[in-house]
Write an enzyme that holds these catalytic residues in place. Structure first.
Site, short mmCIF file in Angstrom:
data_model
loop_
_atom_site.label_atom_id
_atom_site.label_comp_id
_atom_site.label_asym_id
_atom_site.label_seq_id
_atom_site.Cartn_x
_atom_site.Cartn_y
_atom_site.Cartn_z
N THR A 1 -11.23 5.01 3.11
CA THR A 1 -10.10 5.63 3.81
C THR A 1 -10.56 6.97 4.39
O THR A 1 -11.60 7.51 4.01
CB THR A 1 -8.89 5.87 2.89
OG1 THR A 1 -9.26 6.88 1.94
CG2 THR A 1 -8.45 4.61 2.18
N ARG A 2 -9.73 7.50 5.27
CA ARG A 2 -10.06 8.78 5.91
C ARG A 2 -10.15 9.90 4.87
O ARG A 2 -11.04 10.73 4.89
CB ARG A 2 -8.93 9.10 6.89
CG ARG A 2 -9.19 10.31 7.75
CD ARG A 2 -8.13 10.41 8.80
NE ARG A 2 -8.07 9.19 9.57
CZ ARG A 2 -7.63 9.10 10.83
NH1 ARG A 2 -7.19 10.18 11.42
NH2 ARG A 2 -7.59 7.96 11.45
N GLU B 289 4.71 5.09 3.83
CA GLU B 289 4.16 6.40 4.18
C GLU B 289 5.28 7.26 4.76
O GLU B 289 5.84 6.93 5.80
CB GLU B 289 3.02 6.24 5.20
CG GLU B 289 2.40 7.54 5.70
CD GLU B 289 1.96 8.46 4.58
OE1 GLU B 289 1.02 8.10 3.84
OE2 GLU B 289 2.56 9.54 4.42
N GLU C 258 0.86 -1.20 0.00
CA GLU C 258 0.00 0.00 0.00
C GLU C 258 0.88 1.23 0.00
O GLU C 258 1.71 1.43 0.90
CB GLU C 258 -0.96 0.02 1.19
CG GLU C 258 -1.84 1.28 1.11
CD GLU C 258 -3.05 1.29 2.02
OE1 GLU C 258 -3.40 0.25 2.61
OE2 GLU C 258 -3.65 2.39 2.14
N ASP D 199 -1.71 12.25 -3.20
CA ASP D 199 -1.81 13.72 -3.12
C ASP D 199 -2.15 14.29 -4.49
O ASP D 199 -1.44 14.02 -5.47
CB ASP D 199 -0.46 14.29 -2.64
CG ASP D 199 -0.15 13.87 -1.22
OD1 ASP D 199 -0.86 14.31 -0.31
OD2 ASP D 199 0.79 13.08 -1.02
N GLU E 286 -10.80 9.64 1.70
CA GLU E 286 -11.98 9.45 0.85
C GLU E 286 -13.23 9.96 1.57
O GLU E 286 -14.08 10.64 0.97
CB GLU E 286 -12.15 7.97 0.52
CG GLU E 286 -13.39 7.71 -0.31
CD GLU E 286 -13.73 6.23 -0.41
OE1 GLU E 286 -12.93 5.38 0.00
OE2 GLU E 286 -14.82 5.93 -0.92
N LYS F 262 -2.53 22.53 -7.97
CA LYS F 262 -2.04 23.72 -8.68
C LYS F 262 -1.28 23.29 -9.93
O LYS F 262 -0.48 22.34 -9.87
CB LYS F 262 -1.09 24.51 -7.79
CG LYS F 262 -1.80 25.25 -6.69
CD LYS F 262 -0.82 26.15 -5.94
CE LYS F 262 -1.50 26.71 -4.72
NZ LYS F 262 -0.55 27.13 -3.70
C1 LIG Z 1 -4.00 12.41 0.27
S1 LIG Z 1 -3.12 11.32 1.30
C2 LIG Z 1 -4.17 9.86 1.32
C3 LIG Z 1 -3.85 8.93 2.44
C4 LIG Z 1 -4.66 7.64 2.49
N1 LIG Z 1 -4.31 6.77 1.37
C5 LIG Z 1 -6.14 7.91 2.47
O1 LIG Z 1 -6.77 7.67 1.43
O2 LIG Z 1 -6.66 8.40 3.51
C6 LIG Z 1 -1.77 10.77 0.28
C7 LIG Z 1 -0.67 10.11 1.07
O3 LIG Z 1 0.33 9.63 0.19
C8 LIG Z 1 1.60 9.81 0.80
N2 LIG Z 1 2.62 9.82 -0.27
C9 LIG Z 1 2.82 10.81 -1.17
N3 LIG Z 1 3.87 10.50 -1.95
C10 LIG Z 1 4.32 9.29 -1.54
C11 LIG Z 1 5.41 8.46 -1.95
N4 LIG Z 1 6.23 8.83 -2.94
N5 LIG Z 1 5.60 7.29 -1.31
C12 LIG Z 1 4.78 6.92 -0.30
N6 LIG Z 1 3.74 7.67 0.13
C13 LIG Z 1 3.52 8.84 -0.47
C14 LIG Z 1 1.44 11.14 1.53
O4 LIG Z 1 2.38 11.32 2.59
C15 LIG Z 1 0.00 11.06 2.04
O5 LIG Z 1 -0.09 10.54 3.35
#
Ligand SMILES: C[S@@+](CC[C@H](N)C(=O)[O-])C[C@H]1O[C@@H](n2cnc3c(N)ncnc32)[C@H](O)[C@@H]1O
Length: 234
Positions: A213-214, A90, A65, A139, A216, A143
């Site tokens: 997920t949180r 993460e 994941e 993420d 979502e 922008k």
């Molecule tokens: C918008 S959050 C969504 C988190 C979770 N999957 C959820 O749906 O609630 C995106 C997550 O991806 C992580 N992330 C971004 N780039 C990443 C990378 N290159 N490798 C691992 N995780 C990454 C960020 O730190 C962030 O916690």
């Protein structure tokens, strides 16, 4: 906001924001100091030929994941699939300590935590080692000048295609229409992934074994529509 830590690889832009948030509790500090080193894949040494041997429990499959956030989906999958080993990635410390807390509280021996960018891990894994991979709500970098930081694109798909077994499943979710379109375009162009959808409901609704997920839940509360994509590694 992007802080000034170096990118993990000269050619890769950082796809995540800050790594640290609130001050950690004493328990969280202890989990980071004592549990994290015991449950992390050690990228300083070559990966074993069979990555299933990395887990503290006997596992028959290995899943990944990417960006597990609050670890609710990661822990749900680990609880419901005790014979699957799941590597969660993460870089955000608060997410990492949430996963470590769940691992300790529930004695989840089938989770490993890579507290960093997924891309060095994907390079480290032997080819064909993953049975399933999840990229849930990466993420969005909305922008225009930041869009190049979006994680899901051809370079990541190439890495996943190498690390995944033929027949393995790749699941992706996003609440951003423009990201859904670019993800889908990159996946449809990719010769090693095939979309499983046959009707609109397949990308509009999550299957039962894909818990919310949180991030979502927040997107839905704020009125955004989510897209759920399932591809097979061919
Ligand atoms: C918008 S959050 C969504 C988190 C979770 N999957 C959820 O749906 O609630 C995106 C997550 O991806 C992580 N992330 C971004 N780039 C990443 C990378 N290159 N490798 C691992 N995780 C990454 C960020 O730190 C962030 O916690």
């Amino acid at each position: 906001m992007i802080d000034d830590e170096a990118a993990p690889h000269d050619l890769e832009l950082r796809s995540f924001g800050r790594r640290r948030g609130r001050k950690l509790s004493a328990r969280q500090e202890r989990l980071l100091a004592e549990l994290a080193p015991r449950v992390r894949p050690d990228l300083a040494h070559p990966a074993p030929a069979d990555v299933a041997t990395l887990f503290g429990a006997p596992v028959q499959q290995v899943w990944l994941e990417i960006g597990f956030g609050g670890a609710e989906h990661l822990a749900w999958q680990a609880r419901h699939h005790p014979h699957v080993g799941i590597i969660g990635c993460e870089p955000f410390e608060e997410g990492v300590v949430k996963a470590l807390t769940l691992i300790e509280d529930e004695k989840l021996a089938n989770i490993l935590v890579h507290a960093d960018d997924v891309r060095p891990l994907l390079r480290w894994l032997p080819a064909g080692s993953l049975d399933r991979a999840f990229v849930l709500f990466p993420d969005p970098w909305p922008k225009a000048r930041h869009r190049k930081r979006r994680l899901v694109g051809t370079p990541l798909l190439d890495q996943l295609a190498r690390a995944m077994k033929p027949g393995g499943e790749l699941r992706l979710g996003t609440d951003i229409g423009d990201y859904a379109r670019t993800m889908l375009a990159a996946l449809m162009r990719h010769p090693q992934f095939r979309w499983t959808a046959t009707r609109a409901a397949d990308w509009r609704y999550r299957p039962e074994d894909w818990p919310q997920t949180r991030y979502e839940a927040k997107a839905l509360r704020e009125g955004r529509r989510c897209t759920y994509l399932r591809f097979v590694r061919v």
